[in-house]
Design an enzyme around this catalytic site. Structure first.
Site, mmCIF file in Angstrom:
data_model
loop_
_atom_site.group_PDB
_atom_site.id
_atom_site.type_symbol
_atom_site.label_atom_id
_atom_site.label_comp_id
_atom_site.label_asym_id
_atom_site.label_seq_id
_atom_site.Cartn_x
_atom_site.Cartn_y
_atom_site.Cartn_z
ATOM 1 N N HIS A 1 -48.559 -7.373 33.329
ATOM 2 C CA HIS A 1 -48.798 -6.376 34.379
ATOM 3 C C HIS A 1 -47.842 -5.186 34.302
ATOM 4 O O HIS A 1 -47.629 -4.508 35.303
ATOM 5 C CB HIS A 1 -48.723 -7.042 35.771
ATOM 6 C CG HIS A 1 -49.837 -8.010 36.024
ATOM 7 N ND1 HIS A 1 -49.798 -8.964 37.024
ATOM 8 C CD2 HIS A 1 -51.046 -8.175 35.412
ATOM 9 C CE1 HIS A 1 -50.921 -9.671 37.006
ATOM 10 N NE2 HIS A 1 -51.682 -9.219 36.033
ATOM 11 N N PRO B 1 -43.445 -24.825 44.848
ATOM 12 C CA PRO B 1 -43.250 -25.643 46.051
ATOM 13 C C PRO B 1 -44.543 -25.853 46.830
ATOM 14 O O PRO B 1 -44.669 -26.840 47.569
ATOM 15 C CB PRO B 1 -42.266 -24.826 46.907
ATOM 16 C CG PRO B 1 -41.753 -23.725 46.043
ATOM 17 C CD PRO B 1 -42.674 -23.574 44.871
#
Ligand code: BJW
Ligand code: ZN
Length: 250
Positions: free
Chosen positions: A123, A217
């Site tokens: 990107h 997470p």
């Protein structure tokens, strides 16, 4: 000496110890512990700012001052932060695993600053500029949003970032797709896997038979396909995984 808290499978340890062909896809989450905000989720940038006003070519042409203020703010923030234990562990791994390749969606240069080489940037990079017309690279570090410099061809200078609706750099995405299709081990780290075509890379690797490991997470679209999931921050999981692999004696 650290006592490892993560459970690392024998399969993963074997793949790491045998220097298998490894691709690591990273996203904003790997830089979160350095203090760089992610995009999605409750503390994400897109929760406070509208990507349609900031991260598209038409937004830039409509309001270049606003868009440059946003990127100059992000540049200043990124200049102040340091690579974290996650970036450092990957740079360490790259020194031993000759077939490891990092593919990042991040524009923050933190992998390179941690010592990683040959990073594929999907990107772009927030430190670089280019011309909106001819794409010539333009080396201005500080851009004054009230007085945006022009290229020799007369085009405005923009950040060298891939905005929504823009194609990714052809060589970067093609190499990433080829590497993913021949990977034996694939890590998806700190990415929500919602932005395409980067989000396809873990699936390409899995379909071609790679062992797919996710470090995040929170669950993502990749979680159900993963062979092994570390539901932990990357800066905690990566050093422990690597320590298990190099410290394992049988
Ligand atoms: C942790 C952690 C810790 C937290 N440790 N983990 C429908 C409508 C409109 C468009 C499309 C559409 N369908 C498909 C598209 C295309 C579009 C797209 O995918 N849109 C989807 C959002 C729907 N894609 C594009 O437009 C791309 N171009 C394209 O397709 O071109 C085609 C084309 C071909 C030919 C001609 C023309 C066009 C371009 C995509 C560019 C993405 N750009 C951005 C912004 C750049 C600007 C900037 O930086 O300011 O790149 S978007 C933003 O998302 C940024 C990121 O690189 C990218 C990915 O995000 P990432 O990294 O996954 O971050 P988050 O925040 O999403 O997730 C962080 C994760 O970390 C979370 O899961 C946390 O749990 C986790 N985490 N702490 C580990 N400590
Ligand atoms: Zn130009």
């Amino acid at each position: 000496m650290n006592i490892s808290a993560v459970q690392v499978s024998k399969s993963l340890i074997e793949l790491l110890r045998s220097d298998s062909k490894t691709v690591v896809l990273t996203g904003a989450g790997i830089s979160a512990e350095s203090g760089v905000p992610t995009f999605r989720g409750k503390d994400g940038l897109w929760n406070k700012f509208d990507p349609r006003e900031l991260a598209t070519f038409s937004a830039f042409m409509a309001n270049p001052k606003l868009v440059w203020e946003w990127y100059q703010f992000r540049r200043d923030l990124i200049d102040k932060v340091m690579p974290n234990q996650g970036h450092i562990a990957l740079a360490e791994m790259e020194k031993s695993l000759k077939q490891l390749r990092i593919v990042t969606q991040n524009v923050d240069n933190l992998h390179q600053r941690a010592g990683s080489r040959g990073v594929i940037e999907l990107h772009g990079n927030i430190a670089r500029n280019k011309c909106v017309n001819c794409s010539a690279p333009i080396a201005e570090r500080e851009i004054d949003p009230d007085n945006i410099p022009l290229c020799e061809c007369g085009g405005k200078i923009r950040p060298d970032i891939v905005w929504f609706g823009e194609p990714l750099p052809v060589e970067a995405i093609e190499t990433a797709q080829q590497e993913s299709a021949s990977a034996e081990l694939f890590f998806s780290i700190g990415t929500s896997a919602e932005v395409y075509p980067a989000a396809d890379l873990p699936r390409i690797a899995k379909r071609a038979g790679a062992y797919l490991v996710e470090i995040n997470p929170d669950p993502t679209a990749i979680t159900p396909y993963a062979d092994e999931v570390f539901a932990l921050p990357a800066g905690e999981a990566l050093p422990q995984i690597w320590q298990c692999a190099v410290g394992h004696s049988n």
